[in-house]
Design a protein around this motif. Structure first.
Motif, PDB file in Angstrom:
ATOM      1  N   VAL A 197      -4.022 -14.596  10.393  1.00 57.59           N
ATOM      2  CA  VAL A 197      -2.820 -13.913  10.884  1.00 57.59           C
ATOM      3  C   VAL A 197      -2.512 -12.760   9.948  1.00 57.59           C
ATOM      4  CG1 VAL A 197      -0.366 -14.126  11.412  1.00 57.59           C
ATOM      5  CG2 VAL A 197      -1.910 -16.043  11.877  1.00 57.59           C
ATOM      6  N   ASP A 198      -2.363 -11.553  10.492  1.00 57.99           N
ATOM      7  CA  ASP A 198      -2.011 -10.361   9.711  1.00 57.99           C
ATOM      8  C   ASP A 198      -0.657  -9.835  10.165  1.00 57.99           C
ATOM      9  OD1 ASP A 198      -4.533  -9.610   8.078  1.00 57.99           O
ATOM     10  OD2 ASP A 198      -5.313 -10.020  10.084  1.00 57.99           O
ATOM     11  N   HIS A 199       0.177  -9.460   9.189  1.00 61.84           N
ATOM     12  CA  HIS A 199       1.521  -8.949   9.490  1.00 61.84           C
ATOM     13  C   HIS A 199       1.717  -7.631   8.751  1.00 61.84           C
ATOM     14  CE1 HIS A 199       6.092  -9.099   8.990  1.00 61.84           C
ATOM     15  NE2 HIS A 199       5.842  -8.749  10.239  1.00 61.84           N
ATOM     16  N   ARG A 200       1.912  -6.546   9.506  1.00 64.15           N
ATOM     17  CA  ARG A 200       2.147  -5.224   8.920  1.00 64.15           C
ATOM     18  C   ARG A 200       3.421  -4.668   9.555  1.00 64.15           C
ATOM     19  NH1 ARG A 200      -3.428  -5.614  10.041  1.00 64.15           N
ATOM     20  NH2 ARG A 200      -4.736  -5.430   8.196  1.00 64.15           N
ATOM     21  N   PRO A 201       4.581  -4.963   8.970  1.00 67.15           N
ATOM     22  CA  PRO A 201       5.855  -4.631   9.630  1.00 67.15           C
ATOM     23  C   PRO A 201       6.129  -3.151   9.781  1.00 67.15           C
ATOM     24  CG  PRO A 201       6.217  -5.467   7.393  1.00 67.15           C
ATOM     25  CD  PRO A 201       4.768  -5.702   7.710  1.00 67.15           C
ATOM     26  N   GLU A 202       5.467  -2.290   8.990  1.00 68.28           N
ATOM     27  CA  GLU A 202       5.781  -0.850   9.065  1.00 68.28           C
ATOM     28  C   GLU A 202       4.885  -0.064  10.021  1.00 68.28           C
ATOM     29  OE1 GLU A 202       5.465  -2.338   6.027  1.00 68.28           O
ATOM     30  OE2 GLU A 202       7.539  -2.332   5.289  1.00 68.28           O
ATOM     31  N   VAL A 203       3.910  -0.686  10.682  1.00 71.70           N
ATOM     32  CA  VAL A 203       3.028   0.099  11.549  1.00 71.70           C
ATOM     33  C   VAL A 203       3.809   0.612  12.762  1.00 71.70           C
ATOM     34  CG1 VAL A 203       0.965  -1.165  10.883  1.00 71.70           C
ATOM     35  CG2 VAL A 203       2.250  -1.879  12.917  1.00 71.70           C
ATOM     36  N   ASP A 204       3.348   1.756  13.272  1.00 76.92           N
ATOM     37  CA  ASP A 204       3.967   2.363  14.445  1.00 76.92           C
ATOM     38  C   ASP A 204       3.246   1.849  15.695  1.00 76.92           C
ATOM     39  OD1 ASP A 204       4.998   3.919  16.432  1.00 76.92           O
ATOM     40  OD2 ASP A 204       4.821   5.805  15.350  1.00 76.92           O
ATOM     41  N   GLU A 240      -0.585  -2.956  16.073  1.00 80.83           N
ATOM     42  CA  GLU A 240       0.309  -4.085  16.340  1.00 80.83           C
ATOM     43  C   GLU A 240       0.828  -4.636  15.021  1.00 80.83           C
ATOM     44  OE1 GLU A 240      -1.180  -7.035  18.948  1.00 80.83           O
ATOM     45  OE2 GLU A 240      -1.613  -5.622  20.560  1.00 80.83           O
ATOM     46  N   GLU A 241       2.109  -4.955  14.999  1.00 82.18           N
ATOM     47  CA  GLU A 241       2.726  -5.485  13.779  1.00 82.18           C
ATOM     48  C   GLU A 241       2.130  -6.834  13.401  1.00 82.18           C
ATOM     49  OE1 GLU A 241       6.975  -5.590  13.893  1.00 82.18           O
ATOM     50  OE2 GLU A 241       7.096  -7.199  12.408  1.00 82.18           O
ATOM     51  N   LEU A 242       1.839  -7.661  14.381  1.00 82.31           N
ATOM     52  CA  LEU A 242       1.312  -9.008  14.134  1.00 82.31           C
ATOM     53  C   LEU A 242       0.030  -9.206  14.939  1.00 82.31           C
ATOM     54  CD1 LEU A 242       1.987 -11.775  12.743  1.00 82.31           C
ATOM     55  CD2 LEU A 242       2.967 -12.456  14.946  1.00 82.31           C
ATOM     56  N   THR A 243      -1.052  -9.567  14.264  1.00 80.83           N
ATOM     57  CA  THR A 243      -2.297  -9.868  14.974  1.00 80.83           C
ATOM     58  C   THR A 243      -2.799 -11.255  14.561  1.00 80.83           C
ATOM     59  OG1 THR A 243      -3.625  -8.778  13.267  1.00 80.83           O
ATOM     60  CG2 THR A 243      -2.985  -7.449  15.167  1.00 80.83           C
ATOM     61  N   VAL A 244      -3.411 -11.932  15.489  1.00 78.32           N
ATOM     62  CA  VAL A 244      -3.984 -13.252  15.268  1.00 78.32           C
ATOM     63  C   VAL A 244      -5.466 -13.176  15.620  1.00 78.32           C
ATOM     64  CG1 VAL A 244      -3.914 -15.693  15.888  1.00 78.32           C
ATOM     65  CG2 VAL A 244      -1.792 -14.351  15.815  1.00 78.32           C
ATOM     66  N   THR A 245      -6.322 -13.643  14.700  1.00 82.61           N
ATOM     67  CA  THR A 245      -7.763 -13.508  14.906  1.00 82.61           C
ATOM     68  C   THR A 245      -8.476 -14.834  14.670  1.00 82.61           C
ATOM     69  OG1 THR A 245      -7.617 -11.234  14.059  1.00 82.61           O
ATOM     70  CG2 THR A 245      -9.816 -12.201  14.278  1.00 82.61           C
ATOM     71  N   GLU A 249       2.057  -5.516   3.478  1.00 83.99           N
ATOM     72  CA  GLU A 249       1.064  -6.189   4.308  1.00 83.99           C
ATOM     73  C   GLU A 249       0.955  -7.640   3.850  1.00 83.99           C
ATOM     74  OE1 GLU A 249      -1.879  -2.359   5.076  1.00 83.99           O
ATOM     75  OE2 GLU A 249      -2.271  -3.658   3.364  1.00 83.99           O
ATOM     76  N   GLN A 250       0.933  -8.554   4.793  1.00 80.67           N
ATOM     77  CA  GLN A 250       0.751  -9.971   4.487  1.00 80.67           C
ATOM     78  C   GLN A 250      -0.309 -10.551   5.413  1.00 80.67           C
ATOM     79  OE1 GLN A 250       4.237  -9.243   5.731  1.00 80.67           O
ATOM     80  NE2 GLN A 250       4.491  -8.227   3.768  1.00 80.67           N
ATOM     81  N   SER A 251      -1.015 -11.541   4.912  1.00 81.03           N
ATOM     82  CA  SER A 251      -2.003 -12.215   5.761  1.00 81.03           C
ATOM     83  C   SER A 251      -2.150 -13.659   5.305  1.00 81.03           C
ATOM     84  CB  SER A 251      -3.356 -11.503   5.706  1.00 81.03           C
ATOM     85  OG  SER A 251      -3.898 -11.569   4.405  1.00 81.03           O
ATOM     86  N   ALA A 252      -2.649 -14.493   6.195  1.00 83.58           N
ATOM     87  CA  ALA A 252      -2.882 -15.900   5.878  1.00 83.58           C
ATOM     88  C   ALA A 252      -4.028 -16.416   6.726  1.00 83.58           C
ATOM     89  CB  ALA A 252      -1.622 -16.723   6.131  1.00 83.58           C
ATOM     90  N   ARG A 253      -4.704 -17.421   6.205  1.00 87.20           N
ATOM     91  CA  ARG A 253      -5.805 -18.049   6.932  1.00 87.20           C
ATOM     92  C   ARG A 253      -5.745 -19.556   6.788  1.00 87.20           C
ATOM     93  NH1 ARG A 253     -11.843 -15.501   6.343  1.00 87.20           N
ATOM     94  NH2 ARG A 253     -11.429 -13.451   7.268  1.00 87.20           N
ATOM     95  N   ILE A 254      -6.213 -20.237   7.799  1.00 82.66           N
ATOM     96  CA  ILE A 254      -6.455 -21.673   7.726  1.00 82.66           C
ATOM     97  C   ILE A 254      -7.823 -21.920   8.349  1.00 82.66           C
ATOM     98  CG2 ILE A 254      -5.202 -22.090   9.888  1.00 82.66           C
ATOM     99  CD1 ILE A 254      -4.476 -24.860   8.755  1.00 82.66           C
ATOM    100  N   TYR A 258       0.868  -1.173   0.000  1.00 83.41           N
ATOM    101  CA  TYR A 258       0.000   0.000   0.000  1.00 83.41           C
ATOM    102  C   TYR A 258       0.909   1.228   0.000  1.00 83.41           C
ATOM    103  CZ  TYR A 258      -3.429   3.440   1.600  1.00 83.41           C
ATOM    104  OH  TYR A 258      -4.235   4.537   1.711  1.00 83.41           O
ATOM    105  N   ALA A 259       0.699   2.120  -0.964  1.00 91.99           N
ATOM    106  CA  ALA A 259       1.601   3.265  -1.102  1.00 91.99           C
ATOM    107  C   ALA A 259       0.830   4.577  -1.047  1.00 91.99           C
ATOM    108  CB  ALA A 259       2.363   3.176  -2.419  1.00 91.99           C
ATOM    109  N   VAL A 260       1.358   5.525  -0.278  1.00 93.45           N
ATOM    110  CA  VAL A 260       0.878   6.896  -0.236  1.00 93.45           C
ATOM    111  C   VAL A 260       2.091   7.760  -0.539  1.00 93.45           C
ATOM    112  CG1 VAL A 260      -0.237   8.660   1.189  1.00 93.45           C
ATOM    113  CG2 VAL A 260      -0.778   6.267   1.547  1.00 93.45           C
ATOM    114  N   GLU A 261       1.879   8.928  -1.112  1.00 97.09           N
ATOM    115  CA  GLU A 261       3.005   9.803  -1.451  1.00 97.09           C
ATOM    116  C   GLU A 261       4.018   9.854  -0.317  1.00 97.09           C
ATOM    117  OE1 GLU A 261       0.156  12.964  -3.763  1.00 97.09           O
ATOM    118  OE2 GLU A 261       1.827  13.721  -2.604  1.00 97.09           O
ATOM    119  N   GLY A 262       5.234   9.406  -0.593  1.00 99.06           N
ATOM    120  CA  GLY A 262       6.296   9.477   0.400  1.00 99.06           C
ATOM    121  C   GLY A 262       6.388   8.295   1.331  1.00 99.06           C
TER     122      GLY A 262
END
Length: 222
Positions: A174-181, A187-192, A149-154, A140-144
């Protein structure tokens, strides 16, 4: 449009469809079909309406409140079925999703502004009547700024429902967003863990994530 209003629109779309009958969530439906989807998950609230033109292409409009980045995306989205594999008892799919539009908000800076934005994602799934796997990766890109983002399901189905009956699945996402603050509450990693129900043209998912946020997704085709 404020983030609060976007959340309300997404929740309204979900609530309006709650009593409808349920279908499998596919990025591309059958030709000439409309699809309405709402996503109310730990780190996003989104509303997507798209129209399928051919068995491999759908086009739509998307509004997405990206709360952890404090802005809302408004834009168009194209979903394309790149490949489908049909086996006697299973099916696999490979999809491409592209979007372009405008991101509006204060981006956690305190100054409201609008910027060009867009995204690209590859998604794949495989399933039979008892087991489901899916994975997606994108940018996902915004100016600058650019975020991956990655996700997976079972998922597993506790019973094999017949055509037209209520289908029930137990899933973990499972969601992984390594650039979040993470200092801003994301959270960088969430499990739902979640439950998926579908019957006929409608699908509903309910769950609760590891960062104490509810999940409610809804899809309806017509």
């Amino acid at each position: 449009m404020s983030s609060r209003l976007v959340r309300a629109l997404c929740a309204l779309g979900a609530a309006a469809g709650f009593s409808l009958t349920i279908s499998e969530a596919r990025p591309v439906s059958y030709p000439e079909a409309w699809t309405v989807q709402t996503f109310n998950e730990a780190e996003r609230n989104a509303l997507l309406i798209h129209y399928t033109t051919t068995p491999k292409a759908a086009y739509g409009l998307r509004i997405e409140d990206r709360g952890y980045d404090d802005h809302v995306f408004y834009g168009g989205q194209h979903n394309r079925l790149l490949k489908r594999w049909n086996a006697p008892d299973s099916q696999a799919n490979l999809y491409l999703k592209l979007g372009a539009g405008v991101a509006a908000g204060d981006f956690n800076t305190g100054d409201t502004e609008s910027k060009a934005a867009g995204f690209a994602q590859i998604a794949a799934d495989w399933e039979n009547r008892h087991v489901f796997f899916s994975a997606a990766a994108g940018t996902y890109a915004v100016e600058g700024a650019m975020m991956t983002e990655q996700s997976a399901r079972i998922g597993v189905a506790p019973y094999a429902a017949e055509f037209g009956a209520l289908h029930t699945w137990v899933m973990v996402q499972v969601d992984h967003r390594p650039e979040v603050d993470e200092t801003l509450g994301a959270e960088e990693l969430t499990v739902t863990p979640l439950l998926r129900f579908f019957k006929g043209p409608a699908l509903m998912e309910i769950g609760y994530s590891s960062n104490d946020e509810p999940l409610f997704n809804f899809t309806y085709r017509f």
